[in-house]
Each structure stands twice: as C-alpha cells, then as structure tokens.
Motif scaffolding. Structure first.
Motif, PDB file in Angstrom:
ATOM      1  N   GLY A 181      14.483  10.580   9.924  1.00 21.50           N
ATOM      2  CA  GLY A 181      13.918  10.474  11.265  1.00 21.50           C
ATOM      3  C   GLY A 181      12.491  10.977  11.389  1.00 21.50           C
ATOM      4  O   GLY A 181      12.020  11.239  12.488  1.00 21.50           O
ATOM      5  N   VAL A 182      11.806  11.086  10.252  1.00 25.47           N
ATOM      6  CA  VAL A 182      10.428  11.580  10.297  1.00 25.47           C
ATOM      7  C   VAL A 182       9.521  10.535   9.620  1.00 25.47           C
ATOM      8  O   VAL A 182       9.916   9.928   8.621  1.00 25.47           O
ATOM      9  N   PRO A 183       8.346  10.271  10.201  1.00 20.68           N
ATOM     10  CA  PRO A 183       7.472   9.243   9.614  1.00 20.68           C
ATOM     11  C   PRO A 183       7.051   9.593   8.185  1.00 20.68           C
ATOM     12  O   PRO A 183       6.726  10.750   7.905  1.00 20.68           O
ATOM     13  N   VAL A 184       7.046   8.591   7.322  1.00 22.47           N
ATOM     14  CA  VAL A 184       6.700   8.807   5.916  1.00 22.47           C
ATOM     15  C   VAL A 184       5.344   8.183   5.610  1.00 22.47           C
ATOM     16  O   VAL A 184       5.126   6.997   5.836  1.00 22.47           O
ATOM     17  N   LEU A 185       4.432   9.015   5.116  1.00 21.27           N
ATOM     18  CA  LEU A 185       3.178   8.537   4.526  1.00 21.27           C
ATOM     19  C   LEU A 185       3.416   8.491   3.029  1.00 21.27           C
ATOM     20  O   LEU A 185       3.811   9.493   2.432  1.00 21.27           O
ATOM     21  N   GLU A 186       3.202   7.344   2.426  1.00 22.66           N
ATOM     22  CA  GLU A 186       3.348   7.244   0.974  1.00 22.66           C
ATOM     23  C   GLU A 186       2.000   7.492   0.314  1.00 22.66           C
ATOM     24  O   GLU A 186       1.049   6.746   0.554  1.00 22.66           O
ATOM     25  N   ASP A 187       1.934   8.504  -0.525  1.00 23.15           N
ATOM     26  CA  ASP A 187       0.746   8.715  -1.350  1.00 23.15           C
ATOM     27  C   ASP A 187       0.961   7.893  -2.623  1.00 23.15           C
ATOM     28  O   ASP A 187       1.631   8.339  -3.564  1.00 23.15           O
ATOM     29  N   ALA A 188       0.399   6.681  -2.603  1.00 22.03           N
ATOM     30  CA  ALA A 188       0.583   5.744  -3.718  1.00 22.03           C
ATOM     31  C   ALA A 188      -0.635   5.742  -4.647  1.00 22.03           C
ATOM     32  O   ALA A 188      -0.856   4.780  -5.381  1.00 22.03           O
ATOM     33  N   ALA A 189      -1.396   6.854  -4.631  1.00 15.73           N
ATOM     34  CA  ALA A 189      -2.610   6.926  -5.458  1.00 15.73           C
ATOM     35  C   ALA A 189      -2.322   6.583  -6.918  1.00 15.73           C
ATOM     36  O   ALA A 189      -3.121   5.920  -7.570  1.00 15.73           O
ATOM     37  N   GLY A 206       0.679   3.693   3.946  1.00 22.81           N
ATOM     38  CA  GLY A 206       0.537   4.018   2.523  1.00 22.81           C
ATOM     39  C   GLY A 206      -0.922   4.232   2.170  1.00 22.81           C
ATOM     40  O   GLY A 206      -1.812   3.579   2.733  1.00 22.81           O
ATOM     41  N   THR A 207      -1.179   5.153   1.248  1.00 21.12           N
ATOM     42  CA  THR A 207      -2.552   5.441   0.856  1.00 21.12           C
ATOM     43  C   THR A 207      -2.727   5.226  -0.647  1.00 21.12           C
ATOM     44  O   THR A 207      -1.818   5.493  -1.434  1.00 21.12           O
ATOM     45  N   PHE A 208      -3.908   4.748  -1.012  1.00 19.16           N
ATOM     46  CA  PHE A 208      -4.213   4.405  -2.409  1.00 19.16           C
ATOM     47  C   PHE A 208      -5.529   5.035  -2.836  1.00 19.16           C
ATOM     48  O   PHE A 208      -6.427   5.235  -2.013  1.00 19.16           O
ATOM     49  N   SER A 209      -5.634   5.284  -4.132  1.00 23.04           N
ATOM     50  CA  SER A 209      -6.895   5.730  -4.731  1.00 23.04           C
ATOM     51  C   SER A 209      -7.332   4.678  -5.745  1.00 23.04           C
ATOM     52  O   SER A 209      -6.498   4.145  -6.494  1.00 23.04           O
ATOM     53  N   PHE A 210      -8.626   4.401  -5.782  1.00 23.71           N
ATOM     54  CA  PHE A 210      -9.177   3.512  -6.804  1.00 23.71           C
ATOM     55  C   PHE A 210     -10.042   4.283  -7.791  1.00 23.71           C
ATOM     56  O   PHE A 210     -10.971   3.730  -8.389  1.00 23.71           O
TER      57      PHE A 210
END
Ligand SMILES: Cc1ncc(COP(=O)(O)O)c(C=O)c1O
Length: 363
Positions: A147-155, A175-179
């Motif tokens: 029941g809590v929002p999930v931010l995916e660190d997909a770096a 979702g967040t990404f690193s290049f």
C-alpha cells in the motif's frame, strides 16, 4: 588471458561512425539543451519500455530526488531504502527533506523483499525506493501490495525484465535510470531518465527538472536544473536499438557461468522469483571474498567488491541510523564480489574466469 571486469567500449566499436555522426549533427544544429535529440530519445526510451512517458534528467541520482518530489515526498516523510546499494539510492532522499529509513536485503538476491520493506514501514512512510541491484529485479508487485508507492531505482537494471515481459522501471509508480558509462545503456558522460505511465507524475517531473517551471517564465515550486543534454541524448539514440541484443548477451554470459560450474566454487547470484535479469554486474559471494578478489586480480581477472561498507554505516548517513536489524545487509556486504560481466564476454572468457576461481582453491 586477462578478462576485464567490464568493457563498455567494446560493444560500441561497430557503432563508432554512427556515434561520431550523431554528435556532429548536434554540433551543426547548435541546439544543446532540451532540443530535438532529447525529445526523440524520451519518446524512444518510453516506447522501448512500453511506458507512456520518459523524461531525461542530468543523472540517476537527481532522477531519484526528482521522482520522489513528484510522488509528493517532502519534509516530515520517511522513505524506505535498502542499505546494501550504491550510496546514491539513499543520498537522493535527504534533498527532498524526507528521512531515509534503511531496510534489509536478501543476501542471495541482493534485493529488498516485501518482508524487509514491511519491517521498516511506519505511519510516516511516503514511498519505497526498490533498487534493482546488479540488474536483478526487486519484487515490486509484492511491495506495492503493502500500500505504499514504489519508486524503482533501475540505475543498474536497464533492460532487465520480469518473466512475464515487463521491464524494470515500469513495475511501480515511477522508475529512475542512470546512463553513467558503465550501465547497460551508457552515455559518454552523465545522464539519467525518469519513466512513468502516470500523466500527472510526468508533468510534475518535467516541471521539476526545469526549475519548477512549466512555461520557463513562471516558477511554481523550487525545482532543479537537471537535464539530459542533446549530445548525450544523440549518443543514447544510436545505442538504444542495440540494447535488447546487449541485454541478451549479458543474460547469456550469466547462463555460461552457471553451465561452466561456477556454483561449485562460490555462491551464485540468485534471480528473484519472476525475474529475468540483464546483469549489469555479476556478483558472487564467498566467505573469503577479499582473498578471492586478490587471487583473481593477480591472475589478470577483473574482480572487485562494491559495497563492503553498507550505506547506513557511511559517515554522511549518521543522522539516520538503522531502525531495524540488517543481517542480510551485513552478510551481502562482507561476502559479495563482482566478477567480469558485459556484452563483450565470450564463452572462452567465462571459462577462463571459472578456471581462475577454481585455481584460487579457496573452497
Ligand atoms: C543503484 C544506483 N542508484 C543510483 C545511481 C546514481 O546514478 P548516477 O551515477 O547517474 O547519478 C547509481 C549509479 O551508479 C546506482 O548504481
């Protein structure tokens, strides 16, 4: 024969002329910030993921801060984050005004679990940063069910997916990404992106990356100057059509390690249930990980530890001491060791690495 820990340049060699032409086009156009390359890359990166929106930002660290802000995270809130991760996953939280709350990981997958997140939840929890560490895929569905929002660190997990075909970065709210150059999709400098299919979140992210402004003349909230630049976007656009093939090669290298009997000598990384990882780093575990690292390096095989000192023990995190026990974190921190991984690996390289590990005779 030496085998490098990673070699991001090798798969790019056949693309050299295209990459130079893409950079040259940007120089000819003389539009360097938020121009056609960034817009096209955003559309292509979103489409690649089957997501509605992608927004280019300056790096994967600011991607997390901005995504958290878009989720409404601010002073007085708590954000749950694993301690066994790259430091930036947690470092990105205090700039929002919120408090990082460290949770444990499963030392076999190196990932947060629904249980480890649950143990760290409080009434003040506003979001969870689920890190897809090393390219493995965190159980986002189970965590979201809390029941809590999930931010995916997909770096570290561009191109990883679930066995039912959903890409990391599209499993949670945002979702967040690193290049960073050594990532599965790497720029020639810093870069990052935020992916979401939520229109309102995307709109807020676009505003936050440009000083909290939608029209560039009025400023609604304090934001960031955090943009992917045109040259990096042009470079990423040349590479994106090859990402799927490079991820397949990473999967293949992982499968070769298993086939070659690596599991007889060290603990293999365990894909989470329902995960199809595109390994960014192939991280094994051993009680004498440092001795194994030294033996491999002496034999010309790239091997290194990444997070011997977990994030909650870092000096900068002293204001936010751990509130729950972290035994999986301690175990993963002490025992992990990255061995060569990348789209450049051939079967003979993998055999060489496994032979060198067997020769180290540490079991
Ligand atoms: C798990 C994780 N999160 C966040 C980041 C931050 O990305 P960047 O270096 O682009 O700021 C990284 C980068 O190494 C990472 O590995």
């Amino acid at each position: 024969m030496p085998v490098a820990l990673f070699n991001p340049a090798a798969p790019l060699e056949p693309l050299d002329a295209q990459l130079r032409a893409a950079v040259s086009d940007v120089l000819d156009r003389k539009q360097y910030v938020l121009g056609p390359e960034v817009h096209a890359f955003e559309d292509e990166f979103a489409a690649w993921h089957g997501a509605k929106h992608a927004v280019g930002v300056a790096n994967g660290t600011e991607a997390i801060t901005i995504a958290l802000r878009a989720l409404g995270v601010g002073p007085g809130d708590e954000v749950v984050v694993p301690s066994f991760t790259f430091y930036a996953s947690a470092e990105a939280i205090p700039p929002t005004g919120a408090t990082p709350v460290f949770c444990d990981v499963d030392p076999q997958t190196y990932l947060v679990t629904a249980d480890s997140v649950k143990a760290a939840l409080t009434p003040r929890t506003k979001a969870v940063v689920a890190v897809h560490l090393f390219g493995n895929v965190a159980p986002v569905d189970e965590i979201a069910a809390l029941g809590v929002p999930v931010l995916e660190d997909a770096a570290q997990a561009t191109g990883s997916r679930t066995t039912d075909g959903r890409f990391t970065g599209t499993l949670g709210a945002i979702g967040t990404f690193s290049f960073y150059p050594s990532k599965n999709l790497g720029a020639f400098g810093d870069g990052g992106a935020i992916v979401t299919s939520d229109d309102a979140l995307a709109d807020r992210v676009r505003s936050l990356r440009f000083h909290g402004s939608r029209d560039k003349v009025t400023y609604e909230e304090v934001g960031y100057n955090s943009r992917l630049d045109e040259i990096q976007a042009a470079i990423l656009r040349v590479q994106l059509p090859h990402l799927q093939a490079w991820c397949s090669r990473r999967r293949q290298a992982g499968a070769w390690y298993v086939e070659a009997g690596l599991g007889e000598h060290v603990d293999l990384p365990v894909p989470a249930v329902g995960a199809d990882p595109a390994w960014n780093l192939f991280v094994v575990a051993h009680d004498r990980a440092d001795a194994l690292r030294d033996a491999l390096n002496a034999a010309g095989i790239g091997a290194r530890d990444y997070y011997r000192q977990p994030v909650h023990e870092q000096q900068a995190m002293r204001p936010w001491p751990a509130t729950v026990p972290l035994p999986g974190t301690a175990q993963a921190a002490a025992r992990h060791l990255a061995i060569p991984m990348g789209a450049h690996l051939e079967r003979r390289d993998v055999d060489e690495v496994v032979a060198a590990i067997a020769d180290a005779r540490l079991d």
